[in-house]
Design an enzyme around this catalytic site. Sequence first.
Site, PDB file in Angstrom:
ATOM      1  N   GLY A  18       1.005  -1.359   0.194  1.00 50.96           N
ATOM      2  CA  GLY A  18       0.063   0.190   0.267  1.00 50.96           C
ATOM      3  C   GLY A  18       1.006   1.389   0.109  1.00 50.96           C
ATOM      4  O   GLY A  18       0.699   2.356   0.833  1.00 50.96           O
ATOM      5  N   ALA A  19       2.020   1.019  -0.710  1.00 47.06           N
ATOM      6  CA  ALA A  19       2.702   2.637  -1.189  1.00 47.06           C
ATOM      7  C   ALA A  19       2.625   3.686  -1.789  1.00 47.06           C
ATOM      8  O   ALA A  19       3.650   4.634  -1.881  1.00 47.06           O
ATOM      9  CB  ALA A  19       4.397   1.840  -1.042  1.00 47.06           C
ATOM     10  N   ASN A  20       1.480   3.191  -2.322  1.00 47.45           N
ATOM     11  CA  ASN A  20       1.457   4.690  -3.221  1.00 47.45           C
ATOM     12  C   ASN A  20       0.272   5.311  -2.821  1.00 47.45           C
ATOM     13  O   ASN A  20       0.211   6.525  -3.045  1.00 47.45           O
ATOM     14  CB  ASN A  20      -0.209   3.868  -4.277  1.00 47.45           C
ATOM     15  CG  ASN A  20      -1.174   3.767  -3.212  1.00 47.45           C
ATOM     16  OD1 ASN A  20      -1.061   2.330  -2.962  1.00 47.45           O
ATOM     17  ND2 ASN A  20      -2.325   3.857  -3.673  1.00 47.45           N
ATOM     18  N   GLY A  42      -0.428   8.004   0.823  1.00 45.38           N
ATOM     19  CA  GLY A  42      -0.431   7.992   2.185  1.00 45.38           C
ATOM     20  C   GLY A  42       0.413   7.669   3.647  1.00 45.38           C
ATOM     21  O   GLY A  42       1.945   7.981   2.889  1.00 45.38           O
ATOM     22  N   ILE A  43       0.639   7.072   4.653  1.00 43.94           N
ATOM     23  CA  ILE A  43       1.467   5.948   5.601  1.00 43.94           C
ATOM     24  C   ILE A  43       2.170   5.700   4.787  1.00 43.94           C
ATOM     25  O   ILE A  43       3.878   5.706   5.282  1.00 43.94           O
ATOM     26  CB  ILE A  43       0.790   5.749   6.854  1.00 43.94           C
ATOM     27  CG1 ILE A  43       0.391   6.706   7.874  1.00 43.94           C
ATOM     28  CG2 ILE A  43       2.195   4.460   7.702  1.00 43.94           C
ATOM     29  CD1 ILE A  43      -0.816   5.616   8.486  1.00 43.94           C
ATOM     30  N   GLY A  44       2.016   4.412   3.908  1.00 42.93           N
ATOM     31  CA  GLY A  44       3.086   3.682   3.362  1.00 42.93           C
ATOM     32  C   GLY A  44       3.646   4.524   2.283  1.00 42.93           C
ATOM     33  O   GLY A  44       5.476   3.927   2.484  1.00 42.93           O
ATOM     34  N   SER A  55      -4.569  -0.482  14.381  1.00 47.06           N
ATOM     35  CA  SER A  55      -4.386   0.716  15.107  1.00 47.06           C
ATOM     36  C   SER A  55      -4.851   1.310  16.145  1.00 47.06           C
ATOM     37  O   SER A  55      -5.048  -0.673  17.072  1.00 47.06           O
ATOM     38  CB  SER A  55      -5.605   1.042  13.969  1.00 47.06           C
ATOM     39  OG  SER A  55      -6.741   2.092  14.170  1.00 47.06           O
ATOM     40  N   TYR A  88     -14.091  -3.571  10.927  1.00 44.69           N
ATOM     41  CA  TYR A  88     -13.023  -2.998  11.065  1.00 44.69           C
ATOM     42  C   TYR A  88     -11.763  -3.119  12.327  1.00 44.69           C
ATOM     43  O   TYR A  88     -10.550  -3.595  12.252  1.00 44.69           O
ATOM     44  CB  TYR A  88     -13.263  -1.677  10.740  1.00 44.69           C
ATOM     45  CG  TYR A  88     -11.869  -0.296  10.612  1.00 44.69           C
ATOM     46  CD1 TYR A  88     -10.472  -1.109   9.776  1.00 44.69           C
ATOM     47  CD2 TYR A  88     -11.188   0.762  11.385  1.00 44.69           C
ATOM     48  CE1 TYR A  88      -9.575  -0.020   9.363  1.00 44.69           C
ATOM     49  CE2 TYR A  88      -9.869   1.258  11.565  1.00 44.69           C
ATOM     50  CZ  TYR A  88      -9.141   0.595  10.312  1.00 44.69           C
ATOM     51  OH  TYR A  88      -7.648   1.826  10.828  1.00 44.69           O
TER      52      TYR A  88
END
Length: 308
Positions: free
Chosen positions: A20-22, A24-26, A149, A174
Amino acid sequence: MPWSEKDIANQTGRVAVVTGANSGIGLIAAQTLAKKGAEVILACRNLQKGGDALTGIRANVPGANARVESLDLASLASVRAFAARMQRELPRLDLLVNNAGVMAIPRALTADGFEMQLGTNHLGHFALTGLLLSKLLATSDSRVVTLSSGVHHYGRMDFDDLMGERRYDKWRAYFQSKLANMLFALELDRRLRRAGAATLSVAAHPGYASTNLQYVGPELTQSKVARAFVSVGNAVLAQSAEMGAQPTLRAATDPSASGGQYYGPGGFRELRGAPVLVKPSRRAQDGDSAAQLWDVSTRLTGVTYVGV
């Protein structure tokens, strides 16, 4: 002095996979690791967005050793294909950051029939880590960092209705998926320790960070009221994505980190602030629940961990 990016040592020679590096945090974590000299693989479901992220990284970090690879955590076939490529192509794997996730979406199913939030946030990462484990074990001082989280404190594992077939609430699902992340990270640590492995399993959470995760759910995207609520919350309470990435980066790079530790913001209610060690919930530390989740995850994904 509070921990900051300045405390990250030179990462040259290390190889990192960030899911998920595209955005935000990633994205921040991947860019920072590349800035510090690591070779970084941006594992992204959407290759166009991944490519845009890579362009941004190279603009901010000239000469960055980074590339994009296709990975859809909601498809075990995609997870297996990605892991097989990494096993063939990577000479070593120092760091796996299990970052990608979805939040509070209407009930949907993955390609393999799992409830989407549990399937993406936990089961996809469980399978990915198991399939890359041999590469991690063969690399000295390697780490797995799993993102949870603060809301995992509200989570409960409903093993009688794990996929929400009888009852589904998007937030309840979630919370359960984030508790599953914590149970997994701590159980992986137990197994690595028993095996005498040098690989560490560390957990982190970003606090309340302003990222696009809050807009991923179709209902949030379509609702002006919901978007306004999130925008106000971001303005009043949230910290930046850059600060939200700090616990991940500390878990990934701090030489004093130990397996089974959990990093989060040190400010009020762990919502914001510099990264410090924080405490998992009592349910997250329940070894029986962790073992049960591990067995269920093994059965559902068909991935058996070899060596731990």
